[in-house]
Each structure stands twice: as C-alpha cells, then as structure tokens.
Write a protein that holds these residues in place. Structure first.
Motif, PDB file in Angstrom:
ATOM      1  N   THR A  41       0.840  -1.203   0.000  1.00 40.90           N
ATOM      2  CA  THR A  41       0.000   0.000   0.000  1.00 40.90           C
ATOM      3  C   THR A  41       0.873   1.251   0.000  1.00 40.90           C
ATOM      4  N   TRP A  42       1.816   1.271   0.899  1.00 43.55           N
ATOM      5  CA  TRP A  42       2.691   2.438   0.981  1.00 43.55           C
ATOM      6  C   TRP A  42       3.513   2.611  -0.291  1.00 43.55           C
ATOM      7  N   GLN A  46      -4.652  11.475   6.483  1.00 36.43           N
ATOM      8  CA  GLN A  46      -4.035  10.652   5.446  1.00 36.43           C
ATOM      9  C   GLN A  46      -5.050  10.253   4.386  1.00 36.43           C
ATOM     10  N   GLN A  66      -5.490  12.997   2.095  1.00 37.98           N
ATOM     11  CA  GLN A  66      -4.313  13.054   1.237  1.00 37.98           C
ATOM     12  C   GLN A  66      -4.450  12.109   0.053  1.00 37.98           C
ATOM     13  N   LEU A  67      -4.941  10.917   0.353  1.00 37.07           N
ATOM     14  CA  LEU A  67      -5.097   9.937  -0.717  1.00 37.07           C
ATOM     15  C   LEU A  67      -6.101  10.423  -1.745  1.00 37.07           C
ATOM     16  N   MET A 104      -6.270   1.803  -2.955  1.00 34.59           N
ATOM     17  CA  MET A 104      -5.357   1.715  -1.825  1.00 34.59           C
ATOM     18  C   MET A 104      -5.994   0.966  -0.665  1.00 34.59           C
ATOM     19  N   PHE A 139      -4.691  -2.384   0.933  1.00 35.35           N
ATOM     20  CA  PHE A 139      -4.417  -2.446   2.361  1.00 35.35           C
ATOM     21  C   PHE A 139      -5.078  -3.648   3.000  1.00 35.35           C
ATOM     22  N   SER A 178       1.272  -0.187   8.005  1.00 41.72           N
ATOM     23  CA  SER A 178       0.354  -0.378   6.896  1.00 41.72           C
ATOM     24  C   SER A 178      -0.949   0.381   7.140  1.00 41.72           C
ATOM     25  N   SER A 206      -1.354   2.978   8.719  1.00 39.32           N
ATOM     26  CA  SER A 206      -1.155   4.420   8.607  1.00 39.32           C
ATOM     27  C   SER A 206      -1.274   4.866   7.153  1.00 39.32           C
ATOM     28  N   SER A 207      -1.157   3.931   6.251  1.00 41.37           N
ATOM     29  CA  SER A 207      -1.191   4.297   4.835  1.00 41.37           C
ATOM     30  C   SER A 207      -2.543   4.813   4.387  1.00 41.37           C
ATOM     31  N   ILE A 208      -3.589   4.281   4.995  1.00 41.15           N
ATOM     32  CA  ILE A 208      -4.909   4.766   4.604  1.00 41.15           C
ATOM     33  C   ILE A 208      -5.507   5.674   5.660  1.00 41.15           C
TER      34      ILE A 208
END
Lengths: 580, 149
Positions: free
Chosen positions: A27-28, B25, B28-29, B44, B48, B83, B85-87
C-alpha cells in the motif's frame, strides 16, 4: 536551484529526480509512488531490500536518491542504508511509522540524510531533492579540493565556491579563474552531469589497485607516502592526490575490516542499544552501531554484559564523565592494566590520542592481552572469530565489572595494545588501529576508553589481518611490520582530531573535520557489514579480495580530504560489488 | 452527480473523520486522485485490506505460540501499524500502539486482549469504507473517484 540544473530528462531540477522507493508494504509503495510522481520525479519501486540493492548495483548512476522503510522482512532497513551509503554513496531517506528518538537517531547514525514518519505527506516528499543537491555540492567542493582542476567541470553555482574553496593540484591555476565561467557551463549541464562528476574521478581498477598495493608493499608501510607510491606505480596519468586519497581510504578500510571482524566475533553475543552516546562519545555510536548491526538491529536494548551500554544510561549521560559509565566497558580497577602485560602501554596510547575521557584501564588490558595472544593464531581472515571469542569473553568480564573509571585517555588503549603487540608476534599496527577507531568513535573527543580499547583491539587485529592479506597473501600470521607503518599513517589521519596524536609517518592526510563524524558513522556500516554473520560479502580469507575492493571504492572517490574515511567510498567486501 | 448523493457521501466521510476512524491521510489519498488514478483511494484501501489480512495472520500465529516471542510480535504489529497508517486508519493504529506497549511489557494477556480490539477496529473500518465506496460508486461513473473533492 532551478537555474542550471537541468536534468537529462530535459526538465528543470528537481523534476525528473530519480527516486528509488523501497518498502515492503504494498500500500505504501503505491502511495509513495503516486506522491512522488506528482512531484514530477521519476520513480522506481521495490518491495524488497535485496532487490533494491540489485537495482542500485546494476545501475550505479541510475538513481539520485533512495527512500526506504526501516522495517523490512528480508533485510533491516538500516543495513540497506549502510550498503547504499557505502556502495553507491547516494542519499538515503528512512521512513517509519515509529518516530521514537532512538530509532531516528539510529537512522542518522547509519547515515540517513533524513528520517520521515509515516504517514508521509506529499509536501515532505517534495523537498527531498535538497538531499541530492546538498550531496552534489559537497562532492563538488571535495573534488575541487583534491582533484586536478581539469577534472572539474561542474559547478553548481559560482557563488557557492568562495575563496576558501582551494584549488589543488595547482596544475593550472589560471583555470581557477575560469570558475566564473562555470556558471555558464553549468547552465548547459544536465543535472545528471552532477552525478557524473564521479566520472572525472580516478577509477581504481583491480589492476591499478594491485599496482598500488604492490608499491606500498615495496616501499614498506612505515615509509609509505603518496609520492613514493606514485613514483613506484608509474602510472602517468595518476596524480599524487589520487594516490593520497586512495591510500587514505585503503588504510581506513583495512582497519575497519579488521575492526569489524573483531567486533563481530567478540561482540557476537553482546547487544547494544542503538543509541550510542549522543554527543560526546562518538565511539559509543561507533560501537553501538557496530554491535547493533551485528547482533540484530532490531534489538535496541543494551545487553552488553548487562551493563547499560547505550541505552538508558546514554541518555542520562552526555558528558564525558558520564560517558565512561555509559561505555559500560567496565574497567575494573582491580584488573591489571595491560601495562602488566605490556609495559607502559598507557603512555603510548595517551600520546596517541588524547581523549576527554581518561583512557582508563578499561579492562581492555585484559582484553588486549587476550587479543594479542590470539591474534597470531587468528591470522586468516576467516579465523578471526576465534580470537574474538576470547576477546569477547574478556570483554564480558570487563563489562560486568562495570565501567568504573575513565581511562586517562584513549591513548592508553593504544599504548597497551601496542605494547601488547610488540610483545608478541603481532606487529604494531594494532596501535594504529585503536587510534583510528578511537578517532572515529571519538570524533567529538569523547570516547569511552573501554569502548575504544575494545574497538581498537578488534580494529587492530583486523587491520593486521587485512594488511597481511593484502601485502602478504601467503602469510598467515600477523607478523610483518608493515601494518605498523600503515597504522601510523592511519594515526596520521586521525591526527587533527586527536589531542595528542602520534606524529604519523605520513602527514599527507588533511585534518579531520566534522565530516568525519559522518564518515565514521557511515564507516560503522562498513564494519558492521563485515562483521555481520549474514554477510553476503566475499570470502574474507581471500587475499585477493582486498585488491578488488578499491575497484568500487573509487567510483566515488572524492571527498577524501574532508573526510579521510569516507565509508561511502569503501567498498564493501563483496565481490559482487566490484562491478566496474 | 446527484447533489444529494454527493452530500451524503461527504457527510459519511466527515463522520468517519470526526469519529476518528480516518484521519488526514485519507484526505491526502483523495487528493492524489487524478485522471490517471481516478479510484486511487479505493484501490489503496483494497490493497491495504488484502495485505493486512496476511499481517494479522502472522500476529495471530505469533500470539498462539508458546512461549510468546514478544519481539516478534512487536515487529509484526509494527508492520501492521505502518500499513494502517497508509490509509489513515486512526483507530486501528491506536490499538496497534497499545498492543505494542503490552509487547514491551511482555504482557501476554494484554496483547491478546488488545489484539482483539485491533481486529475489531480493522473489520469495523472495512465495513464503513465499503459502504462509503459503494455510495461513491452509486453516485455515477466518475463519482467514485471524485467524490469527496
């Protein structure tokens, strides 16, 4: 910024910056790729550290900057960081969801030029070009300092180079005045050319290095000097500066190899926190990084014989006095100083290096003794671990004693070691090693003597071994005096930093400066790499490899003078690295 | 796109943000979405969840082993947290942090208990996001990718 930096992709810098992103989280990886693309960067993604290294090695000048996550399954991010810094000399940015000071510190110590916290914002990525730019500026300055003027065709900005930017080689001083014309040239230059400054550097091929080594051998390490080497090598296009910097690196490299090897063996079971003394004791950092690397980067706890090496104490102690404790290399007062074995080692050491900390007996005495004894037996590179185990034992003992007093100064160690060495078969090079080691760890003149001692010790043995390998491939014992000479030279390198450095036989090395801090830090990587059990490097016991090493090293040979030991230029002992 | 529909979607998102399910976040996406990637956020989130299932499995296994390897657990959770934190899965991350604290304290029970919460938050968010994207898609062909702008 924009002016003059035009990338080959015909966009103005920083657009087109070639970024390699390494992250095991899919994902990142995608998010970062998207973000970077939005910054108009050229992005390559990679889910594995090893894959990233391969990519980087395949295309040495294919990337401008690397962004990597700290936690990765196949390889620790810090390790990757080391590799990249050493082999490719690229700026590396670390990322992690963990923003703990210790982690960040570790990243910085390992050479990261920045540490980003996840979740990462796009604005943070927009500015990463600054790290590339900064590096280029430094490189150019370094090139200016010790490469022939003709070799320098790039200039970032005429104003960047002030009067203090000395033009060496003095080949053509008039060309110096052409600096002003640089602005023009640089306007025409592609940004990519900046990275090509390396092309102007001397590339030390295997053959060239062999000649170099041969020359050094012939001259005798104790008498070696760039000029002599140059003359012997008889390579017309090579300059004294080229040889000087190569020599510097070579020495440091060997020392590091040795140190790494020793440390690996001796500290195999010792874990140090990843937070070396913050300010003063550079050595802490050095050692901790080394140990950490060796043991498991993930382990931040200090398990070094139960003494709190870096961990908690470290934070608490930032001054010299504390450092000693932190160093936790207990030097039991009761222990007989090395002097017992070796008469008056302390003096030697002291003279060699003066540190804020008393060199302290650091049990290193005992250590050294052990070490010394084992060195001869150790000789083959691959056999080093044996010695190490002894040493380790000693070290552990010492550690447990607790770090009582600060040795009078690192010098003591050296002296001791030196003495020890002289008392044995091993030659004195060891003496030099400690100096270097100490220097490294003590760049701020705060070295825990114990640490130094130990480091020195290992470094010594390593360098001895290393030297033997390079100079006497057939030899299996560290007996020649050559290393000693080398070490002396090494000491020279450290001279500026040392308070009382032994006057080196070769004073061709420029004084250390703060860059060294970074250097040795990075150098730790090198050491670590060598010492790591899972090293993917070439067989240590292969004498030939040393000759090969410089091949890669000179890919980035430049900033020698500013940082005598530029870890990034030290090739990792990996045959695979020697890709020219 | 139906204005009400869009509003509905926006409200849902607002609610998720306010309740701490998601954070900046996520926004941001959404801002990263463009013509090249019109459904970037959904992609995403899908990635995830696909990946996180595996990570949760690892943790599950590690928790089941005896003796418990807290360092390993911590590493796994660290991975999972990163991970998440990515979404922008805020609540999930909070539980992750708590879990890691228990790891550090070598508190098995605390870990097990907290892990349940992690999974719960993880699943709960998934449902909400599924609803959200469904709503977005219903808004029209391009609604899914542009809702929320």
């Amino acid at each position: 910024m924009e002016n003059g930096f035009s990338s080959p992709r015909s966009e103005s810098f920083p657009a087109g910056l070639r970024v390699l992103v390494v992250d095991d989280d899919p994902t990142w990886l995608k998010i970062l790729e998207k973000m970077l693309k939005k910054c108009a960067y050229e992005v390559t993604t990679c889910g594995l550290a090893r894959e990233a290294l391969n990519l980087l090695r395949e295309r040495k000048d294919g990337y401008d900057i690397v962004i990597s996550d700290v936690n990765m399954p196949d390889m620790d991010g810090f390790k990757l960081l080391e590799h990249v810094g050493l082999e490719m000399d690229l700026p590396v940015i670390m990322m992690s969801v963990d923003g703990e000071t210790s982690r960040v510190m570790k990243g910085v110590q390992h050479g990261a030029c920045d540490y980003l916290l996840k979740p990462i914002r796009m604005k943070e990525l927009r500015n990463i070009w600054q790290h590339v730019f900064r590096k280029k500026i430094h490189e150019i300055r370094d090139i200016d300092h010790h490469e022939s003027f003709e070799g320098i065709r790039l200039s970032i900005n005429g104003s960047e180079f002030s009067e203090d930017c000395i033009m060496f080689s003095g080949e053509d001083l008039t060309s110096f005045k052409k600096r002003k014309d640089f602005q023009n040239k640089y306007d025409e230059r592609d940004y990519g050319d900046l990275s090509s400054t390396k092309k102007h550097r001397v590339v030390w091929s295997v053959d060239l290095h062999q000649k170099f080594v041969k020359a050094v051998n012939q001259i005798g390490f104790d008498k070696v000097g760039p000029k002599k080497i140059l003359d012997l090598m008889n390579v017309p296009w090579l300059t004294r500066e080229n040889v000087a910097s190569h020599l510097q690196k070579y020495r440091l490299y060997l020392i590091r190899l040795q140190k790494e090897n020793d440390l690996k063996a001796s500290f195999g079971g010792i874990k140090h926190s990843d937070v070396p003394s913050k300010d003063t004791s550079g050595g802490f950092g050095l050692q901790s990084s080394i140990h950490t690397n060796q043991n498991d980067v993930a382990n931040d706890r200090d398990q070094f014989s139960g003494s709190n090496f870096y961990g908690q104490d470290l934070d608490a102690k930032n001054n010299e006095g504390d450092q000693e404790e932190i160093v936790s290399e207990p030097r039991p007062d009761s222990k007989k100083p090395l002097t017992a074995d070796v008469p008056d080692p302390q003096d030697t050491r002291s003279s060699q290096m003066s540190f804020d900390h008393s060199s302290a007996s650091l049990g290193s005495d005992v250590n050294y003794t052990e070490f010394d004894c084992s060195i001869p037996k150790q000789y083959p590179w691959s056999e080093c671990p044996e010695v190490q185990s002894k040493q380790e034992h000693k070290l552990l003992l010492q550690l447990e004693d607790g770090f009582s007093q600060q040795p009078p100064g690192v010098p003591q160690h050296y002296i001791e070691i030196d003495q020890l060495q002289s008392g044995r078969d091993t030659s004195s090079p060891i003496k030099n090693e400690p100096v270097l080691v100490e220097y490294k760890s003590h760049h701020e003149s705060h070295i825990s003597p114990k640490e130094t001692a130990i480091d020195n010790f290992s470094v010594q043995s390593k360098s001895l071994i290393a030297y033997h390998q390079s100079f006497e491939p057939s030899s299996t014992a560290i007996k020649s005096m050559k290393p000693q000479a080398v070490d002396l030279s090494c000491i020279t390198d450290l001279e500026p930093c040392q308070r009382n450095l032994i006057s080196p036989s070769d004073l061709t090395f420029p004084p250390f400066n703060e860059d060294l801090t970074v250097c040795w830090l990075q150098g730790d990587f090198l050491n670590k790499n060598f010492g790591l059990p899972n090293m993917e490097f070439a067989d240590y016991s292969d004498p030939g490899f040393i000759a090969d090493i410089p091949v890669h090293l000179y890919d980035t040979l430049t900033s020698d003078y500013e940082c005598p030991y530029d870890p990034t230029e030290y090739p990792i002992v990996d045959q695979g690295l020697f890709i020219l | 796109m139906d204005k009400n529909h869009l509003q509905h979607q926006l409200d849902m998102k607002r609610s998720l943000l306010d309740q701490g399910y998601l954070d900046e976040q996520f926004i941001q996406l959404e801002e990263l979405e463009d013509d090249d990637n019109p459904n970037f956020v959904e992609e995403m989130v899908t990635t995830f969840y696909a990946n996180s299932a595996r990570l949760l499995q690892n943790i599950e296994q590690a928790l089941g082993s005896r003796p418990i390897d807290f360092t390993k657990l911590d590493n796994y959770m660290h991975q999972f947290k990163g991970s998440s934190s990515s979404i922008g899965a805020t609540r999930v991350q909070k539980e992750c942090t708590l879990f890691m604290e228990y790891c550090e304290a070598a508190n098995a029970e605390g870990c097990i208990r907290t892990f349940r919460q992690v999974k719960q938050e993880h699943a709960s968010l998934k449902t909400k996001l599924e609803d959200y994207f469904k709503l977005a898609r219903q808004g029209g062909p391009s609604a899914g990718g542009q809702a929320g702008r």
